[in-house]
Motif scaffolding. Structure first.
Motif, mmCIF file in Angstrom:
data_model
loop_
_atom_site.group_PDB
_atom_site.id
_atom_site.type_symbol
_atom_site.label_atom_id
_atom_site.label_comp_id
_atom_site.label_asym_id
_atom_site.label_seq_id
_atom_site.Cartn_x
_atom_site.Cartn_y
_atom_site.Cartn_z
ATOM 1 N N THR A 1 31.870 57.155 -46.578
ATOM 2 C CA THR A 1 31.563 55.727 -46.621
ATOM 3 C C THR A 1 31.027 55.262 -45.264
ATOM 4 O O THR A 1 30.054 54.494 -45.194
ATOM 5 C CB THR A 1 32.825 54.915 -47.007
ATOM 6 O OG1 THR A 1 33.314 55.412 -48.250
ATOM 7 C CG2 THR A 1 32.522 53.440 -47.140
ATOM 8 N N LYS B 1 27.866 54.036 -56.178
ATOM 9 C CA LYS B 1 29.060 54.897 -56.125
ATOM 10 C C LYS B 1 29.481 55.085 -57.579
ATOM 11 O O LYS B 1 30.005 54.154 -58.196
ATOM 12 C CB LYS B 1 30.142 54.209 -55.271
ATOM 13 C CG LYS B 1 31.494 54.881 -55.309
ATOM 14 C CD LYS B 1 31.996 55.344 -53.963
ATOM 15 C CE LYS B 1 33.308 56.110 -54.128
ATOM 16 N NZ LYS B 1 33.668 56.916 -52.946
ATOM 17 N N ASP C 1 35.112 50.907 -51.246
ATOM 18 C CA ASP C 1 33.919 51.605 -50.727
ATOM 19 C C ASP C 1 32.661 50.921 -51.241
ATOM 20 O O ASP C 1 31.742 50.628 -50.482
ATOM 21 C CB ASP C 1 33.896 53.075 -51.183
ATOM 22 C CG ASP C 1 34.872 53.933 -50.397
ATOM 23 O OD1 ASP C 1 35.609 53.387 -49.562
ATOM 24 O OD2 ASP C 1 34.889 55.160 -50.637
ATOM 25 N N GLU D 1 27.115 57.436 -52.865
ATOM 26 C CA GLU D 1 28.306 58.067 -52.284
ATOM 27 C C GLU D 1 29.124 58.695 -53.394
ATOM 28 O O GLU D 1 29.535 58.027 -54.340
ATOM 29 C CB GLU D 1 29.183 57.060 -51.518
ATOM 30 C CG GLU D 1 30.391 57.773 -50.888
ATOM 31 C CD GLU D 1 31.488 56.867 -50.308
ATOM 32 O OE1 GLU D 1 31.223 55.679 -50.062
ATOM 33 O OE2 GLU D 1 32.609 57.383 -50.120
HETATM 34 MG MG LIG Z 1 34.524 56.683 -49.260
#
Ligand SMILES: [Mg+2]
Ligand SMILES: Nc1ncnc2c1ncn2[C@@H]1O[C@H](COP(=O)(O)OP(=O)(O)OP(=O)(O)O)[C@@H](O)[C@H]1O
Length: 240
Positions: free
Chosen positions: A21, A42, A59, A120
């Motif tokens: 992150t 994400k 995140d 991510e």
């Molecule tokens: Mg993370």
């Protein structure tokens, strides 16, 4: 706007808590500062606390903030799960069926709107997402080169090389490795990690980020994270 040959990166790590992150958010801000508004994504976030009846993916929220993204958080993080466990386990615990197709559609939606997209992952590359799919399958589906974030210190040669060899074997292109020091243990291996990795792998090392106490992946540290990623990571090399 800069002409971009590639359309983004899938940021993964050798482990959880290595600084995915930190690096993804820092890169997002560096792109924004260069006039490129990146998409952030994400696919699954676990360990999401409940706030006013909604699961908050920390995140995802931080990535959204750093990228200046306007998409609702539900689009940036299509699966937001409670248990701080691997996605498959957290989903089964809640009776949620993670649909790979839904993740893919959400990714296409975001990546089609932006010149560059930063994804991510959760945990490392072989983290189970469903009974049949791991994070590697999501990487293949997103069709983006991988940026691997590794923890500086003893054990990182093994973890990094294992990850790189597996990705190579499975035909996933790797843009590079960023070595990060999330814990500041002052391990003597830190000095030799970069040269050893360079000796044992042909993947470029795109940066080494030293530890700095008191940084958290929250808005309070936003400028500091952007500065550190900008200073220690070859951002422009990555874009080319
Ligand atoms: Mg993370
Ligand atoms: N270079 C650094 N200096 C100081 N603190 C750092 C550094 N890199 C990461 N951290 C801190 O370490 C913690 C873990 O980093 P981060 O949340 O980016 O890891 P992650 O790989 O995204 O973890 P997860 O698997 O949970 O998504 C965070 O609190 C972050 O602020």
């Amino acid at each position: 706007m800069m002409a971009l040959a590639r359309k983004g990166l899938f940021v993964t790590g050798t482990d959880t808590g290595v600084g995915k992150t930190f690096v993804t958010a820092g890169l997002a801000r560096c792109l924004l500062d260069r006039g490129i508004r990146p998409g952030v994504f994400k696919p699954v976030e676990t360990g999401c606390a409940l706030r006013r009846g909604k699961r908050i993916p920390r995140d995802g929220a931080f990535l959204k903030h750093m990228a200046g993204a306007t998409e609702p958080i539900e689009e940036i993080v299509p699966y937001r799960l409670a248990a701080p466990l691997a996605p498959q386990v957290a989903a089964e615990k809640e009776g949620v069926r993670i649909q790979i197709q839904r993740i893919h559609r959400a990714f296409l939606e975001i990546s089609s709107r932006h010149p560059y997209t930063l994804v991510e992952g959760a945990g490392g590359i072989l983290v189970p997402v469903t009974r049949k799919y791991t994070m590697v399958d999501l990487m293949r589906q997103c069709n983006l080169p991988v940026l691997l974030v590794s923890r500086i210190g003893l054990g990182t040669l093994n973890h990094t090389l294992l990850t790189l060899f597996y990705l190579a074997q499975h035909g996933i292109p790797v843009a590079g490795v960023v070595l990060n020091d999330p814990d500041g243990r002052r391990d003597p291996s830190a000095r030799t990690n970069p040269s050893m990795l360079a000796q044992w792998s042909s993947v470029p090392i795109l940066g080494t980020i030293p530890h700095r106490g008191g940084i958290r992946t929250t808005r309070a540290s936003a400028d500091e994270i952007a500065r550190r990623v900008g200073r220690h990571v070859k951002v422009d090399g990555m874009l080319r």
